[in-house]
Design a protein around this motif. Structure first.
Motif, PDB file in Angstrom:
ATOM      1  N   GLU A  74      30.847  87.553  45.706  1.00  0.00           N
ATOM      2  CA  GLU A  74      31.420  86.227  46.235  1.00  0.00           C
ATOM      3  C   GLU A  74      32.480  86.702  47.330  1.00  0.00           C
ATOM      4  OE1 GLU A  74      30.962  83.013  45.405  1.00  0.00           O
ATOM      5  OE2 GLU A  74      29.713  83.415  43.531  1.00  0.00           O
ATOM      6  N   GLY A  75      32.386  85.755  48.590  1.00  0.00           N
ATOM      7  CA  GLY A  75      33.363  86.126  49.534  1.00  0.00           C
ATOM      8  C   GLY A  75      32.740  87.105  50.490  1.00  0.00           C
ATOM      9  N   ASP A  76      32.031  87.740  50.397  1.00  0.00           N
ATOM     10  CA  ASP A  76      31.498  88.759  51.227  1.00  0.00           C
ATOM     11  C   ASP A  76      30.951  88.143  52.712  1.00  0.00           C
ATOM     12  OD1 ASP A  76      32.147  91.025  49.922  1.00  0.00           O
ATOM     13  OD2 ASP A  76      29.847  91.322  49.364  1.00  0.00           O
TER      14      ASP A  76
ATOM     15  N   ALA B   1      33.893  78.739  50.414  1.00  0.00           N
ATOM     16  CA  ALA B   1      34.108  78.495  51.839  1.00  0.00           C
ATOM     17  C   ALA B   1      34.765  79.977  52.262  1.00  0.00           C
ATOM     18  CB  ALA B   1      35.122  77.336  51.701  1.00  0.00           C
ATOM     19  N   PRO B   2      34.347  80.093  53.680  1.00  0.00           N
ATOM     20  CA  PRO B   2      34.730  81.127  54.169  1.00  0.00           C
ATOM     21  C   PRO B   2      36.330  81.342  54.450  1.00  0.00           C
ATOM     22  CG  PRO B   2      33.812  80.060  55.754  1.00  0.00           C
ATOM     23  CD  PRO B   2      33.308  79.120  54.553  1.00  0.00           C
ATOM     24  N   GLU B   3      37.185  82.538  54.692  1.00  0.00           N
ATOM     25  CA  GLU B   3      38.286  82.592  54.557  1.00  0.00           C
ATOM     26  C   GLU B   3      38.664  82.356  56.263  1.00  0.00           C
ATOM     27  OE1 GLU B   3      40.178  85.990  53.300  1.00  0.00           O
ATOM     28  OE2 GLU B   3      38.974  86.084  51.434  1.00  0.00           O
ATOM     29  N   PRO B   4      39.798  81.983  56.590  1.00  0.00           N
ATOM     30  CA  PRO B   4      40.116  81.885  57.952  1.00  0.00           C
ATOM     31  C   PRO B   4      39.641  82.938  59.034  1.00  0.00           C
ATOM     32  CG  PRO B   4      41.966  80.941  56.676  1.00  0.00           C
ATOM     33  CD  PRO B   4      40.965  81.877  55.693  1.00  0.00           C
TER      34      PRO B   4
ATOM     35  N   LEU C 210      27.850  79.259  60.775  1.00  0.00           N
ATOM     36  CA  LEU C 210      28.536  80.115  59.652  1.00  0.00           C
ATOM     37  C   LEU C 210      28.273  79.576  58.223  1.00  0.00           C
ATOM     38  CD1 LEU C 210      29.912  82.709  58.719  1.00  0.00           C
ATOM     39  CD2 LEU C 210      32.077  81.369  58.853  1.00  0.00           C
ATOM     40  N   LEU C 211      27.065  79.833  57.602  1.00  0.00           N
ATOM     41  CA  LEU C 211      26.636  79.112  56.339  1.00  0.00           C
ATOM     42  C   LEU C 211      27.320  79.917  55.194  1.00  0.00           C
ATOM     43  CD1 LEU C 211      22.895  78.503  56.797  1.00  0.00           C
ATOM     44  CD2 LEU C 211      24.561  76.944  57.273  1.00  0.00           C
ATOM     45  N   ALA C 212      27.686  79.056  54.149  1.00  0.00           N
ATOM     46  CA  ALA C 212      28.235  79.547  52.969  1.00  0.00           C
ATOM     47  C   ALA C 212      27.132  79.257  51.998  1.00  0.00           C
ATOM     48  CB  ALA C 212      29.574  78.797  52.525  1.00  0.00           C
ATOM     49  N   LEU C 213      26.574  80.509  51.783  1.00  0.00           N
ATOM     50  CA  LEU C 213      25.339  80.664  50.700  1.00  0.00           C
ATOM     51  C   LEU C 213      25.955  80.896  49.465  1.00  0.00           C
ATOM     52  CD1 LEU C 213      23.451  83.196  52.913  1.00  0.00           C
ATOM     53  CD2 LEU C 213      23.240  80.699  53.073  1.00  0.00           C
TER      54      LEU C 213
END
Length: 368
Positions: A216-218, A244-247, A365-368
């Protein structure tokens, strides 16, 4: 296609005649395929002014898939299994009285070159150079159609993978699955070994998949390509796993996306090869993210995964219409990961719509 292959061979003959050579010997697999339709199998083409002889192993398995189709106006010369087809072609040249034989010195080892010279008795060997490679740079519409299908296959395989559960799976397993999916959808094979990098491996150029598992988060970077009827493409995408991706991930992805778009938009007939690289590199350097090793932003692609032209910072030749190229900048932050985005496009003039994008999987930038 018979007329197409014949026309290609005739252009090689014209070059030989202008250079004072009686015949040409073509050994590079992609060049043999380009001139005859013969898939790579160790064959050698002897091209004289009157005829085309293809020396190929006599132990090729019976083929009903079209993989070894050879145009009818090329005479096949069977060669015993394990024997060098180049020597068989050289012997044929001697029998035909060839006096000046142009060979692909860049493809022959010193030992093989000497052996060819010994068998082609009475013939003076000259360098054919990269004549065939130069012919291959500009593609016809049949070749571009095959590249389009290869891109569709890669996009379809990647799209299906993105709909599956990724957390907990290894880079190696995901790479193997992508290769299998491309073959299932009609690819000859993967155009090159699929690269999957997750976490701190993401965004690395030429990363070889490992047993690291997706977390997760990669960031997850996929670099892949399908080959169809011998023609391959290359594409790269980077996604975020889980929430959700980090800033910093959003910022880095946006930067590489802008750089890649700048490189794509700089393509055009008559444009110097260094211009797309410069356009992409300026975006990265302005943000303080230039790669330590100045990899060219792209290169030509077709029967080989890396062909002319090269789109590097010091390449001064000019692009032509109907030349397929890759554009794929990236940034890797040691210990954190990175982003790589690559497309295969065909150079087209503005009146034809500009660069034709073949690889169409979303670059968001998709969050999968």
């Amino acid at each position: 296609m018979v007329d197409t292959y014949a026309g290609r061979r005739e252009r090689v003959r014209e070059h030989c005649s202008a250079a004072g050579a009686d015949a040409a010997m073509v050994t590079r697999a992609a060049n043999v395929r380009y001139l005859t339709g013969c898939a790579p199998c160790g064959a050698t083409l002897l091209l004289t002014r009157e005829r085309a002889l293809l020396a190929l192993p006599d132990d090729l398995p019976p083929d009903d898939s079209g993989e070894h189709l050879i145009v009818a106006d090329v005479t096949q010369v069977p060669v015993s299994a394990g024997a060098d087809t180049a020597l068989a072609a050289a012997a044929a040249a001697a029998r035909l009285g060839v006096r000046d034989l142009a060979v692909e010195e860049h493809d022959l080892s010193v030992t093989r070159h000497r052996a060819v010279g010994g068998v082609a008795e009475g013939a003076r060997l000259a360098d054919l150079g990269q004549v065939v490679e130069r012919l291959r740079v500009v593609k016809d519409e049949h070749e571009i159609a095959d590249l389009r299908i290869a891109a569709e296959i890669a996009d379809q395989a990647l799209g299906e993978l993105l709909e599956s559960i990724l957390v907990g799976r290894t880079e190696r397993h995901l790479a193997m699955e992508l290769e299998r999916r491309m073959i299932d959808h009609g690819a000859d094979r993967a155009a090159f070994p699929v690269s999957v990098g997750t976490g701190n491996h993401s965004g690395r150029p030429a990363h070889q998949p490992t047993d690291r598992r997706v977390e997760e988060g990669d960031f997850l970077t996929v670099v892949m390509g399908a080959q169809y009827r011998g023609y391959g493409i290359s594409t790269a995408r980077t996604f975020v796993i889980g929430a959700a991706p980090e800033p910093w991930q959003v910022e880095l992805h946006r930067l590489v996306f802008r750089a890649q778009r700048a490189g794509r938009e700089a393509l055009g007939p008559g444009v110097e090869q260094c211009v797309p690289d410069r356009a992409a590199r300026q975006v990265l350097e302005a943000a303080g993210h230039a790669e330590a090793s100045p990899h060219p932003v792209g290169h030509g692609i077709g029967l080989e995964i890396r062909e002319a032209p090269r789109l590097g910072p010091s390449d001064m030749g000019k692009l032509d219409s109907r030349v397929p190229v890759t554009v794929g900048p990236g940034v890797h932050l040691p210990g954190k990961g990175g982003v790589r985005i690559e497309d295969t496009l065909v150079v087209r003039p503005l009146e034809e719509g500009g660069p034709e994008l073949l690889t169409i999987t979303t670059k968001e930038l998709l969050a999968l």
